[in-house]
Scaffold this motif. Structure first.
Motif, PDB file in Angstrom:
ATOM      1  N   GLY A  49     -15.045  -8.398  14.161  1.00  0.00           N
ATOM      2  CA  GLY A  49     -14.713  -9.607  13.434  1.00  0.00           C
ATOM      3  C   GLY A  49     -15.457  -9.760  12.131  1.00  0.00           C
ATOM      4  O   GLY A  49     -16.605  -9.339  12.000  1.00  0.00           O
ATOM      5  N   ALA A  50     -14.796 -10.344  11.153  1.00  0.00           N
ATOM      6  CA  ALA A  50     -15.417 -10.631   9.857  1.00  0.00           C
ATOM      7  C   ALA A  50     -14.614 -11.716   9.162  1.00  0.00           C
ATOM      8  O   ALA A  50     -13.435 -11.923   9.457  1.00  0.00           O
ATOM      9  CB  ALA A  50     -15.473  -9.384   8.980  1.00  0.00           C
TER      10      ALA A  50
ATOM     11  N   ASP B  83     -12.954 -17.166  10.978  1.00  0.00           N
ATOM     12  CA  ASP B  83     -13.675 -18.096  10.109  1.00  0.00           C
ATOM     13  C   ASP B  83     -15.187 -17.999  10.310  1.00  0.00           C
ATOM     14  O   ASP B  83     -15.957 -18.102   9.349  1.00  0.00           O
ATOM     15  CB  ASP B  83     -13.217 -19.537  10.375  1.00  0.00           C
ATOM     16  N   ASP B  84     -15.607 -17.812  11.561  1.00  0.00           N
ATOM     17  CA  ASP B  84     -17.028 -17.773  11.895  1.00  0.00           C
ATOM     18  C   ASP B  84     -17.270 -16.638  12.882  1.00  0.00           C
ATOM     19  O   ASP B  84     -17.023 -16.787  14.085  1.00  0.00           O
ATOM     20  CB  ASP B  84     -17.464 -19.106  12.497  1.00  0.00           C
ATOM     21  N   PRO B  85     -17.757 -15.483  12.414  1.00  0.00           N
ATOM     22  CA  PRO B  85     -17.961 -14.338  13.306  1.00  0.00           C
ATOM     23  C   PRO B  85     -18.904 -14.626  14.467  1.00  0.00           C
ATOM     24  O   PRO B  85     -18.697 -14.115  15.574  1.00  0.00           O
ATOM     25  CB  PRO B  85     -18.547 -13.270  12.366  1.00  0.00           C
TER      26      PRO B  85
ATOM     27  N   MET C 140     -17.378  -8.346   3.548  1.00  0.00           N
ATOM     28  CA  MET C 140     -17.472  -8.382   5.001  1.00  0.00           C
ATOM     29  C   MET C 140     -16.281  -7.672   5.648  1.00  0.00           C
ATOM     30  O   MET C 140     -16.429  -6.997   6.678  1.00  0.00           O
ATOM     31  CB  MET C 140     -17.584  -9.823   5.488  1.00  0.00           C
ATOM     32  N   ALA C 141     -15.094  -7.823   5.049  1.00  0.00           N
ATOM     33  CA  ALA C 141     -13.923  -7.114   5.562  1.00  0.00           C
ATOM     34  C   ALA C 141     -14.119  -5.606   5.473  1.00  0.00           C
ATOM     35  O   ALA C 141     -13.756  -4.850   6.386  1.00  0.00           O
ATOM     36  CB  ALA C 141     -12.675  -7.531   4.788  1.00  0.00           C
TER      37      ALA C 141
ATOM     38  N   THR D 297     -13.893 -13.596  21.372  1.00  0.00           N
ATOM     39  CA  THR D 297     -12.727 -13.250  20.559  1.00  0.00           C
ATOM     40  C   THR D 297     -12.907 -11.882  19.922  1.00  0.00           C
ATOM     41  O   THR D 297     -11.952 -11.114  19.767  1.00  0.00           O
ATOM     42  CB  THR D 297     -12.489 -14.309  19.467  1.00  0.00           C
ATOM     43  N   VAL D 298     -14.139 -11.576  19.517  1.00  0.00           N
ATOM     44  CA  VAL D 298     -14.475 -10.264  18.972  1.00  0.00           C
ATOM     45  C   VAL D 298     -15.689  -9.727  19.739  1.00  0.00           C
ATOM     46  O   VAL D 298     -16.437 -10.493  20.359  1.00  0.00           O
ATOM     47  CB  VAL D 298     -14.777 -10.310  17.455  1.00  0.00           C
ATOM     48  N   SER D 299     -15.866  -8.421  19.671  1.00  0.00           N
ATOM     49  CA  SER D 299     -16.987  -7.787  20.380  1.00  0.00           C
ATOM     50  C   SER D 299     -18.106  -7.357  19.444  1.00  0.00           C
ATOM     51  O   SER D 299     -19.252  -7.212  19.868  1.00  0.00           O
ATOM     52  CB  SER D 299     -16.485  -6.562  21.155  1.00  0.00           C
ATOM     53  N   VAL D 300     -17.765  -7.130  18.173  1.00  0.00           N
ATOM     54  CA  VAL D 300     -18.732  -6.654  17.183  1.00  0.00           C
ATOM     55  C   VAL D 300     -18.494  -7.408  15.883  1.00  0.00           C
ATOM     56  O   VAL D 300     -17.353  -7.783  15.577  1.00  0.00           O
ATOM     57  CB  VAL D 300     -18.576  -5.129  16.926  1.00  0.00           C
TER      58      VAL D 300
END
Length: 283
Positions: free
Chosen positions: A33-34, A64-66, A40-41, A74-77
């Motif tokens: 996530g970013a 919006d907020d990593p 950041m992307a 929602t994300v792992s990294v």
């Protein structure tokens, strides 16, 4: 069916079984996530490419907020910067060097999150830029020279920049004069409207006639090294190794080059994958 044909059929099935056993499924895709910020992307795509290089399925998700996305699963990294994280969870800390900031940051991460290796050779921390005439008058191109000429400083920044230092060493900076973009700020710098302007050590498009003041040891501005943050006990050993190995190959110059490609319109994923193919992991 003839015995010979039966034997061939059995051997063929056995060969397929061996191939299937030797090529395990990569498993579910890991989400990196970013935010939509181009830098950041790019970093998220770099870590995703590192995971894929080790045979793991990985994708990039814009959030919006990593940190909240990590907390919710929602994300792992997620790629982060050491100093920004430290200031988020422990504002007012006095750590400055890369190792000090990293250790302090690890100590204040929320339960359930872990930090991978940080990039000792790659950073993007706030940096002050002056004209060559100012550096010559000060007799130095080091940030310490600004501390010695603190009185009467005029300092600018791009509007809405957050996390900029309010002091450099013993020099308390005046209120910032904000500009709509870097180009306008640089023009004000050349015109003498301000003495110095905030930029970043990995900023692209830096005019060659301006001088970025070097922050030599002992450092005066908090370190900002790239670090992968991940959900504890969710990644396996190989996956942690994949994201950690980015720290050994990425440097600031490469980060600037990749950011320049993205600024020119190239897709962040292709930029990250092209760079990683030239700097393979595990060597």
């Amino acid at each position: 069916m003839r015995p010979t044909m039966i034997r061939r059929l059995v051997l063929g099935l056995l060969a397929l079984a061996v191939v299937a056993c030797g090529s395990p499924s990569p498993g579910p895709s890991l989400a990196v996530g970013a935010t939509a910020d181009p830098e950041m992307a790019l970093l998220a795509n770099l870590y995703a490419a590192a995971l894929r290089s080790y045979g793991n399925a990985a994708n990039v998700q814009t959030v919006d907020d990593p940190l909240k996305a990590l907390d919710s699963g929602t994300v792992s990294v997620a790629p982060e910067f050491t100093g920004r994280l430290l200031q988020t969870f422990a504002p007012g800390t006095t750590a400055r060097s890369d190792s000090q900031v990293y250790r302090a940051m690890v100590g204040v991460l929320p339960e359930g999150l872990a930090a991978g290796d940080y990039t000792t050779g790659a950073e993007d921390k706030p940096a002050l830029v002056v004209t060559d005439a100012t550096a010559t008058a000060w007799g130095s191109r080091d940030l310490a020279a600004l501390v010695s000429h603190c009185a009467g400083l005029g300092v600018g920044s791009v509007a809405h920049e957050r996390g900029l230092p309010t002091a450099v060493g013993t020099c308390t900076l005046p209120p910032l004069r904000e500009f709509p973009d870097q180009a306008t700020m640089f023009a004000a710098l050349r015109a003498g409207d301000i003495t110095a302007g905030w930029t970043g050590t990995a900023e692209v498009g830096m005019p060659s006639e301006l001088v970025v003041l070097a922050d030599r040891k002992p450092t005066l501005v908090m370190a900002e090294n790239i670090v992968p943050i991940y959900r504890r006990n969710e990644l396996n050993e190989q996956q942690v190794r994949a994201i950690n190995e980015v720290a050994g190959v990425l440097d600031t110059g490469s980060l600037v080059d990749m950011r320049q490609h993205v600024a020119e319109g190239r897709d962040p994923r292709s930029v990250a994958e092209d760079w990683l193919s030239q700097h393979p992991l595990g060597r």
